[in-house]
Design an enzyme around this catalytic site. Structure first.
Site, short mmCIF file in Angstrom:
data_model
loop_
_atom_site.label_atom_id
_atom_site.label_comp_id
_atom_site.label_asym_id
_atom_site.label_seq_id
_atom_site.Cartn_x
_atom_site.Cartn_y
_atom_site.Cartn_z
N GLY A 181 -6.14 1.76 -11.13
CA GLY A 181 -4.92 2.28 -10.51
C GLY A 181 -3.81 1.24 -10.61
N ASN B 78 -11.72 -4.24 -9.19
CA ASN B 78 -13.16 -4.52 -9.33
C ASN B 78 -13.72 -3.99 -10.64
OD1 ASN B 78 -13.60 -5.69 -6.77
ND2 ASN B 78 -13.29 -3.68 -5.88
N GLY B 79 -13.39 -2.72 -10.94
CA GLY B 79 -13.92 -2.08 -12.14
C GLY B 79 -13.48 -2.81 -13.40
N ASP C 256 -5.80 -2.63 -2.60
CA ASP C 256 -6.94 -2.61 -1.66
C ASP C 256 -7.39 -4.01 -1.21
OD1 ASP C 256 -6.95 0.12 -1.88
OD2 ASP C 256 -8.54 0.18 -3.39
N ARG D 291 -0.80 15.23 15.01
CA ARG D 291 -0.31 15.53 13.65
C ARG D 291 -0.87 14.50 12.68
NH1 ARG D 291 1.20 19.55 15.84
NH2 ARG D 291 3.29 20.43 15.90
#
Ligand code: F6P
Length: 370
Positions: A18, A119-120, A143, A282
């Site tokens: 990402g 990580n990947g 993250d 909400r």
């Protein structure tokens, strides 16, 4: 500037996983130092590892990285291609993509492949190094969950965005005496939710590392209401889970979540809070806004420092490493350190204690730790 000697003459660079703010700053950091100081040749690989399989690349010239320091996203494009894990239809074709990467690495006459990712990406980098390629990794992700580095770039920018969103929810929550549940990215870990929750003064923070009990949350919100604060902010990480889910085996949990996490965890938690407390609730899902736009000053500094440090490693021919932040120092760790790992929030991390100390509920009986 007179050029210095470098062991690396030509390297490829790619961004995978990402995207996040700071990727372009890091690309610029690596490329400027590598070209200005050492005159290295650079091949920009398009769309992560996929570009190295599909032969999509271009030579990066100094002018290609002008003016990109502050730009969001990545000029190289990104993908979640995982060459070591490939299933086409029913068939697993492990090997073919890796072979293509090896072949193209040779064809391009690369001395090293620089991979910017989470990580990947760094795990794939490690596996490619095992295959004999020279690889250097840089840690990026909002993250902040990469083992071996104290911080990843992208995290600080996302933290500012998430905190501003919480600030904005505060005023409307107060006006309407509502419970506002806000969902923050983090499928596996809760760093971003925890930090944004503390920065934004969240009343409840739920992270995957600490399974929540809706009764504990209900009690906390009830006590706030009884003390005259009928509004509350509940910060929920994407991967937050209940104590009941925590006890399930992986298969049952997956099935249960498919049924109940609809359309996402914030909505489920909002429904649970309404059922438990009767308070009007909400949900807001922040989503990809957290990954977009210009990097914060801190991310620009971190990404640039990691990038220029990577160029120094390239010059020295020190491969098989991931550049990292350790305290106040830029360093490098072996690629085996982040490979296959996820850095979760330790249950006794000081930020959890910080949150609890200012009256935030972590959704569990176990906090505060007696
Ligand atoms: O980059 C990691 C992350 O931000 C996670 O927190 C989130 O779950 C994931 O990306 C979603 O991204 P995508 O839809 O691109 O896979």
């Amino acid at each position: 500037m007179e050029k210095r000697n470098s062991i690396t003459k030509t390297f490829g660079i790619l961004t995978a996983g990402g995207d996040c703010p700071g990727l372009n700053a890091a690309i610029r950091g690596v490329c400027r130092a590598a070209q200005d100081r050492y005159n290295m040749n650079i091949v920009g690989i398009a769309n992560g590892y996929r570009g190295l399989i599909d032969e999509e690349w271009r030579i990066l010239r100094p002018s290609d990285v002008y003016g990109i320091l502050t730009r969001g996203g990545t000029i190289l494009g990104a993908s979640r291609e995982k060459p070591f894990k490939t299933i086409v239809g029913e068939t697993e074709i492990v090997g073919e993509k890796v072979a293509a990467i090896r072949e193209n690495y040779r064809k391009l006459q690369l001395d090293c492949l620089v991979v910017l990712g989470g990580n990947g990406t760094n795990t794939t980098g490690y596996l490619l190094a095992q295959e004999g390629l020279n690889v250097l990794g840089l840690p990026k992700t909002i993250d902040n969950d990469i083992a071996g580095t104290d911080r990843t770039f992208g995290f600080d920018s996302a933290l500012s965005i998430a905190t501003e969103a919480i600030d904005r929810l505060h005023s409307t929550a107060q006006s309407h005496n509502r419970i506002m549940v806000i969902e923050i990215m983090g499928h596996k870990v809760g760093w971003l939710a925890l930090y944004a929750g503390v920065a934004g003064g969240g009343d409840v923070i739920l992270i995957p590392e600490i399974p929540y009990d809706i009764k504990v949350i209900g009690r906390h919100l009830g006590e706030r209401a009884a003390s005259g604060r009928a509004f509350s902010i509940v910060v929920v990480a994407e991967g937050a889970l209940s104590t009941a889910e925590f006890k399930m085996d992986k298969k049952d949990r997956k099935k249960y979540r498919e049924q109940t996490v609809q359309p996402s965890i914030a909505y489920r938690v909002a429904r649970e809070i309404e059922a438990e407390t009767g308070m009007e609730t909400r949900a807001t899902v922040l989503g990809y806004v957290q990954r977009g736009g210009i990097p914060s000053a801190s991310d620009r500094v971190l990404a640039t420092s990691l990038g220029t440090f990577a160029a120094e490693l390239l010059a020295k021919g020190e491969y098989g490493k991931m550049v990292a932040l350790s305290g106040d120092t830029i360093t490098a760790v072996d690629l085996s350190v982040p490979a296959g790992k996820v850095k979760a929030v330790p249950r006794d991390h000081y930020m959890v204690d910080t949150a609890v100390s200012v009256g935030t509920c972590m959704g569990s009986e176990a906090y505060p730790i007696p």
